[in-house]
Design an enzyme around this catalytic site. Sequence first.
Site, PDB file in Angstrom:
ATOM      1  CG  ASN A  10      39.301  42.595  36.304  1.00  0.00           C
ATOM      2  OD1 ASN A  10      39.328  43.452  37.260  1.00  0.00           O
ATOM      3  ND2 ASN A  10      38.291  41.853  35.818  1.00  0.00           N
ATOM      4  CD1 TRP A  11      45.318  42.449  39.565  1.00  0.00           C
ATOM      5  CD2 TRP A  11      45.551  44.058  41.097  1.00  0.00           C
ATOM      6  NE1 TRP A  11      46.798  42.864  39.556  1.00  0.00           N
ATOM      7  CE2 TRP A  11      46.697  43.547  40.776  1.00  0.00           C
ATOM      8  CE3 TRP A  11      45.631  45.061  42.254  1.00  0.00           C
ATOM      9  CZ2 TRP A  11      48.144  44.203  41.061  1.00  0.00           C
ATOM     10  CZ3 TRP A  11      46.903  45.480  42.676  1.00  0.00           C
ATOM     11  CH2 TRP A  11      47.984  45.186  42.122  1.00  0.00           C
ATOM     12  CE  LYS A  12      38.040  38.540  37.472  1.00  0.00           C
ATOM     13  NZ  LYS A  12      36.908  37.325  36.996  1.00  0.00           N
ATOM     14  CG  HIS A  98      33.981  42.032  34.147  1.00  0.00           C
ATOM     15  ND1 HIS A  98      33.480  40.900  35.038  1.00  0.00           N
ATOM     16  CD2 HIS A  98      35.069  41.790  33.917  1.00  0.00           C
ATOM     17  CE1 HIS A  98      34.305  39.838  35.023  1.00  0.00           C
ATOM     18  NE2 HIS A  98      35.449  40.739  34.162  1.00  0.00           N
ATOM     19  CD  GLU A 100      33.837  38.738  37.821  1.00  0.00           C
ATOM     20  OE1 GLU A 100      34.426  39.675  38.456  1.00  0.00           O
ATOM     21  OE2 GLU A 100      34.241  37.554  37.155  1.00  0.00           O
ATOM     22  CD  GLU A 168      36.436  39.780  29.942  1.00  0.00           C
ATOM     23  OE1 GLU A 168      37.599  39.609  30.455  1.00  0.00           O
ATOM     24  OE2 GLU A 168      35.641  40.139  30.901  1.00  0.00           O
ATOM     25  N   GLY A 174      36.993  32.794  34.743  1.00  0.00           N
ATOM     26  CA  GLY A 174      37.270  32.155  36.011  1.00  0.00           C
ATOM     27  C   GLY A 174      36.813  30.738  36.135  1.00  0.00           C
ATOM     28  CB  SER A 214      40.463  30.845  31.475  1.00  0.00           C
ATOM     29  OG  SER A 214      39.373  30.507  32.408  1.00  0.00           O
ATOM     30  N   GLY A 235      41.966  37.924  34.366  1.00  0.00           N
ATOM     31  CA  GLY A 235      41.766  37.931  35.813  1.00  0.00           C
ATOM     32  C   GLY A 235      42.783  37.281  36.549  1.00  0.00           C
ATOM     33  N   GLY A 236      42.178  35.952  37.006  1.00  0.00           N
ATOM     34  CA  GLY A 236      42.978  35.141  37.830  1.00  0.00           C
ATOM     35  C   GLY A 236      44.605  35.260  37.426  1.00  0.00           C
TER      36      GLY A 236
END
Length: 254
Positions: A10-12, A98, A100, A168, A174, A214, A235-236
């Site tokens: 997930n590149w966001k 998600h 976010e 999640e 993150g 993470s 993500g990251g």
Amino acid sequence: MMRRIIIAGNWKMNKTYSESEEFLSEMANFTETKDLKNVDVVICTPALYLKLATGFAAKSKIFIGAQNVSNFDFGAYTGEISAPMLKAIECSFCIIGHSERRKYFGDTDDLVNAKLKILQQNKIIPIVCIGETLEEREAGITEDVVVNQLEGAFRNITVNNDVVIAYEPVWAIGTGKTATPAQAQEIHSLIRSWLIENYNHEIAENMSILYGGSVKPDNIRELLIQPDIDGGLIGGASLDMGKMKEMINIAVEL
Ligand code: PEP
């Protein structure tokens, strides 16, 4: 049917157009020459790059996912992107719910439910995200929160091997804090039991339940060997080609 292991990035809201192109090209080449066994590689890019990304997917083994979708088909909804639009460019997956989106854009369980429905109608696989906040975990209500989110998202939904769930824990997204494999397994097992109760054994067994929070090369193996963890929503670490390749290699070799 054996359930699929999914390594989903997930590149966001990250990467420029040219960085995306470079990444997708290299990832397409990497997967092309590999026997991926029962592992699916999914890259969820910003909407602006989806058409570029599905072009690479058409020539390789990667799948492309969106990060959000409108709950409407077409019309006067400025700034939105619809499921038929995603379908038309051969987007295979879409993240919904998600944390976010829930936190910054007001996505509710009802909205997640509507988005799930519209994605199914358009034959796009929803990746339904659920998970508790730190306060909820500390208050000892993780299981209630997760079950409530499942009930909300899946209200009046028929499932037929066409949905993926991502657990999640919000406190692990993150932050560098990962749930321990045992903590994650406990909730994954609860989710699978909920699926057995609310659908049936076969649907529960065939559904891929991803862990997110993470995930990185250092911890993915321990997570993936848990019986109810069927991949990661990452993500990251998914922004980094080396880390992504390493995680795919670990998943394939397990
Ligand atoms: C995510 O974006 O869903 C996520 C889990 O992020 P990270 O891996 O950076 O915690």
